[in-house]
Design a protein around this motif. Structure first.
Motif, PDB file in Angstrom:
ATOM      1  N   HIS A   1       0.839  -1.203   0.000  1.00 41.15           N
ATOM      2  CA  HIS A   1       0.000   0.000   0.000  1.00 41.15           C
ATOM      3  C   HIS A   1       0.872   1.250   0.000  1.00 41.15           C
ATOM      4  N   GLY A   2       0.593   2.175  -0.898  1.00 41.55           N
ATOM      5  CA  GLY A   2       1.319   3.425  -0.962  1.00 41.55           C
ATOM      6  C   GLY A   2       2.756   3.302  -1.430  1.00 41.55           C
ATOM      7  N   LEU A   3       3.100   2.174  -2.037  1.00 42.12           N
ATOM      8  CA  LEU A   3       4.477   1.913  -2.448  1.00 42.12           C
ATOM      9  C   LEU A   3       4.809   2.658  -3.732  1.00 42.12           C
ATOM     10  N   ASP A   4       5.990   3.292  -3.769  1.00 40.06           N
ATOM     11  CA  ASP A   4       6.479   3.834  -5.029  1.00 40.06           C
ATOM     12  C   ASP A   4       7.847   3.244  -5.322  1.00 40.06           C
ATOM     13  N   ALA A   5       8.338   3.458  -6.523  1.00 35.55           N
ATOM     14  CA  ALA A   5       9.545   2.781  -6.989  1.00 35.55           C
ATOM     15  C   ALA A   5      10.766   3.120  -6.157  1.00 35.55           C
ATOM     16  N   ASP A   6      10.795   4.294  -5.535  1.00 38.65           N
ATOM     17  CA  ASP A   6      11.965   4.735  -4.780  1.00 38.65           C
ATOM     18  C   ASP A   6      11.912   4.358  -3.300  1.00 38.65           C
ATOM     19  N   ASP A   7      10.863   3.684  -2.887  1.00 36.09           N
ATOM     20  CA  ASP A   7      10.720   3.305  -1.480  1.00 36.09           C
ATOM     21  C   ASP A   7      11.767   2.241  -1.137  1.00 36.09           C
ATOM     22  N   GLN A   8      12.692   2.583  -0.263  1.00 35.53           N
ATOM     23  CA  GLN A   8      13.794   1.686   0.085  1.00 35.53           C
ATOM     24  C   GLN A   8      13.645   1.084   1.484  1.00 35.53           C
ATOM     25  N   ARG A   9      12.442   1.023   1.984  1.00 40.02           N
ATOM     26  CA  ARG A   9      12.223   0.454   3.307  1.00 40.02           C
ATOM     27  C   ARG A   9      11.954  -1.046   3.210  1.00 40.02           C
ATOM     28  N   LEU A  10      12.575  -1.789   4.113  1.00 41.46           N
ATOM     29  CA  LEU A  10      12.335  -3.227   4.216  1.00 41.46           C
ATOM     30  C   LEU A  10      11.107  -3.434   5.104  1.00 41.46           C
ATOM     31  N   ARG A  11      10.076  -4.034   4.546  1.00 43.19           N
ATOM     32  CA  ARG A  11       8.838  -4.253   5.298  1.00 43.19           C
ATOM     33  C   ARG A  11       8.787  -5.724   5.726  1.00 43.19           C
ATOM     34  N   ILE A  12       8.681  -5.934   7.028  1.00 46.60           N
ATOM     35  CA  ILE A  12       8.767  -7.276   7.592  1.00 46.60           C
ATOM     36  C   ILE A  12       7.504  -7.589   8.375  1.00 46.60           C
ATOM     37  N   GLY A  13       6.973  -8.768   8.152  1.00 43.10           N
ATOM     38  CA  GLY A  13       5.808  -9.193   8.911  1.00 43.10           C
ATOM     39  C   GLY A  13       6.190  -9.675  10.304  1.00 43.10           C
ATOM     40  N   TYR A  14       5.335  -9.385  11.271  1.00 39.12           N
ATOM     41  CA  TYR A  14       5.467 -10.043  12.567  1.00 39.12           C
ATOM     42  C   TYR A  14       4.180 -10.825  12.804  1.00 39.12           C
ATOM     43  N   PRO A  15       4.306 -12.098  13.199  1.00 36.61           N
ATOM     44  CA  PRO A  15       3.158 -13.003  13.176  1.00 36.61           C
ATOM     45  C   PRO A  15       2.159 -12.755  14.298  1.00 36.61           C
ATOM     46  N   ARG A  16       0.906 -12.938  13.931  1.00 39.18           N
ATOM     47  CA  ARG A  16      -0.187 -13.005  14.884  1.00 39.18           C
ATOM     48  C   ARG A  16      -0.725 -14.434  14.790  1.00 39.18           C
ATOM     49  N   PHE A  17      -0.246 -15.305  15.684  1.00 37.74           N
ATOM     50  CA  PHE A  17      -0.533 -16.731  15.587  1.00 37.74           C
ATOM     51  C   PHE A  17      -1.947 -17.058  16.057  1.00 37.74           C
ATOM     52  N   ASP A  18      -2.518 -18.083  15.444  1.00 35.68           N
ATOM     53  CA  ASP A  18      -3.761 -18.640  15.968  1.00 35.68           C
ATOM     54  C   ASP A  18      -3.420 -19.895  16.776  1.00 35.68           C
ATOM     55  N   ALA A  19      -4.443 -20.658  17.148  1.00 28.87           N
ATOM     56  CA  ALA A  19      -4.227 -21.814  18.024  1.00 28.87           C
ATOM     57  C   ALA A  19      -3.458 -22.946  17.353  1.00 28.87           C
ATOM     58  N   SER A  20      -3.246 -22.864  16.031  1.00 30.06           N
ATOM     59  CA  SER A  20      -2.560 -23.950  15.333  1.00 30.06           C
ATOM     60  C   SER A  20      -1.047 -23.934  15.535  1.00 30.06           C
ATOM     61  N   VAL A  21      -0.492 -22.864  16.088  1.00 31.66           N
ATOM     62  CA  VAL A  21       0.960 -22.775  16.223  1.00 31.66           C
ATOM     63  C   VAL A  21       1.457 -23.773  17.270  1.00 31.66           C
ATOM     64  N   PRO A  22       2.471 -24.579  16.944  1.00 27.06           N
ATOM     65  CA  PRO A  22       3.070 -25.453  17.960  1.00 27.06           C
ATOM     66  C   PRO A  22       3.707 -24.609  19.058  1.00 27.06           C
ATOM     67  N   ARG A  23       3.422 -24.940  20.307  1.00 23.42           N
ATOM     68  CA  ARG A  23       3.861 -24.080  21.403  1.00 23.42           C
ATOM     69  C   ARG A  23       5.380 -24.007  21.502  1.00 23.42           C
ATOM     70  N   HIS A  24       6.075 -25.122  21.177  1.00 25.76           N
ATOM     71  CA  HIS A  24       7.537 -25.075  21.274  1.00 25.76           C
ATOM     72  C   HIS A  24       8.119 -24.109  20.252  1.00 25.76           C
ATOM     73  N   ARG A  25       7.486 -24.014  19.066  1.00 29.65           N
ATOM     74  CA  ARG A  25       7.959 -23.057  18.070  1.00 29.65           C
ATOM     75  C   ARG A  25       7.690 -21.616  18.525  1.00 29.65           C
ATOM     76  N   TYR A  26       6.536 -21.429  19.117  1.00 31.21           N
ATOM     77  CA  TYR A  26       6.158 -20.082  19.563  1.00 31.21           C
ATOM     78  C   TYR A  26       7.166 -19.544  20.580  1.00 31.21           C
ATOM     79  N   TYR A  27       7.501 -20.353  21.582  1.00 26.75           N
ATOM     80  CA  TYR A  27       8.397 -19.871  22.631  1.00 26.75           C
ATOM     81  C   TYR A  27       9.855 -19.873  22.181  1.00 26.75           C
ATOM     82  N   ALA A  28      10.235 -20.807  21.313  1.00 29.14           N
ATOM     83  CA  ALA A  28      11.622 -20.869  20.845  1.00 29.14           C
ATOM     84  C   ALA A  28      11.994 -19.633  20.034  1.00 29.14           C
ATOM     85  N   ARG A  29      10.997 -18.999  19.392  1.00 34.35           N
ATOM     86  CA  ARG A  29      11.292 -17.798  18.614  1.00 34.35           C
ATOM     87  C   ARG A  29      11.928 -16.700  19.460  1.00 34.35           C
TER      88      ARG A  29
END
Length: 252
Positions: free
Chosen positions: A107-135
């Motif tokens: 959204h709002g992206l132009d060709a000169d935009d040099q920002r790295l956009r990174i997702g941070y997860p919003r997990f649902d109940a399907s996430v394995p708990r060991h993976r969630y805490y190990a992160r």
């Protein structure tokens, strides 16, 4: 007036025959071309990717043998540059990222935009708990190695790369061929003074249940990566502390 961006969706694929078609259909909500990278998949998945690539909005790059997620993303970035795309939105092939959350990345992206956009997860109940805490071990090491909380979650597979700038960073530092790429590139991006935007992404685990994390090999590679990054942080310590002090002054 700023030139319009030319984004694509970059999907590294390794034996995700059960999920990749649905993943492609989901990200079509973005209305941009898709770039699939076959990271040495088996015959079944390779044939499916060939069929998907018959669509007008899909391009396919093939690696002859499996080389790892980092290598596949880098191959996709090189192809994106060749095709004239300014940005590439990486998403995982297993469909774990909620497609409705992805439009915010472009959204709002132009060709000169040099920002790295990174997702941070919003997990649902399907996430394995060991993976969630190990992160959080990785989070803590990243925050230590950057002396910053600017990177909320480097392990999330949803990232928007400015193609040319990312390829320059890769040419200088490599950033790993396998799972370590996900974390090493954002850390080095921040070290280089690049700007980062963190965006929420709902995450479901996953459509096909396929994990390619090799416990011994990938944990060893990740440990070596964190050792290298820690050493790099020590070398850059005066500059990182100075940058942190400048940010603090701006907020006071």
């Amino acid at each position: 007036m700023a030139e319009a961006a030319r984004p694509c969706v970059l999907i590294p694929v390794y034996n995700h025959a059960g999920a990749i078609a649905a993943t492609c259909e989901g990200v079509r909500c973005l209305g941009v071309p898709l770039l699939l990278v076959d990271d040495g998949s088996d015959v079944e998945c390779a044939a499916l990717l060939e069929c998907l690539a018959e669509a007008d909005d899909v391009s396919l790059v093939r690696l002859p043998v499996n080389r790892g997620k980092g290598a596949a993303v880098k191959a996709g970035l090189r192809e994106a540059a060749r095709l004239g795309f300014s940005h590439a939105l990486q998403v995982d092939a297993d469909g774990q990222h909620e497609a409705a959350d992805l439009p915010a990345f472009i959204h709002g992206l132009d060709a000169d935009d040099q920002r790295l956009r990174i997702g941070y997860p919003r997990f649902d109940a399907s996430v394995p708990r060991h993976r969630y805490y190990a992160r959080y071990l990785t989070h803590a090491l990243v925050w230590l190695n950057t002396l910053s909380f600017a990177l909320r979650d480097t392990m999330c597979g949803a990232k928007l790369f400015p193609v040319a700038a990312t390829l320059r960073l890769v040419a200088a530092h490599g950033c790993g061929e396998r799972m370590q790429f996900d974390t090493e590139l954002p850390v080095r991006w921040l070290w280089a003074g690049g700007e980062v935007i963190n965006l929420p992404v709902r995450v479901h685990y996953p459509l096909d249940g396929v994990s390619h994390f090799a416990m011994a090999r990938d944990n060893a590679l990740l440990a070596l990566m964190h050792i290298r990054l820690f050493a790099g942080m020590l070398i850059r310590l005066p500059r990182l502390l100075e940058r942190r002090l400048r940010r603090r002054r701006k907020t006071t």
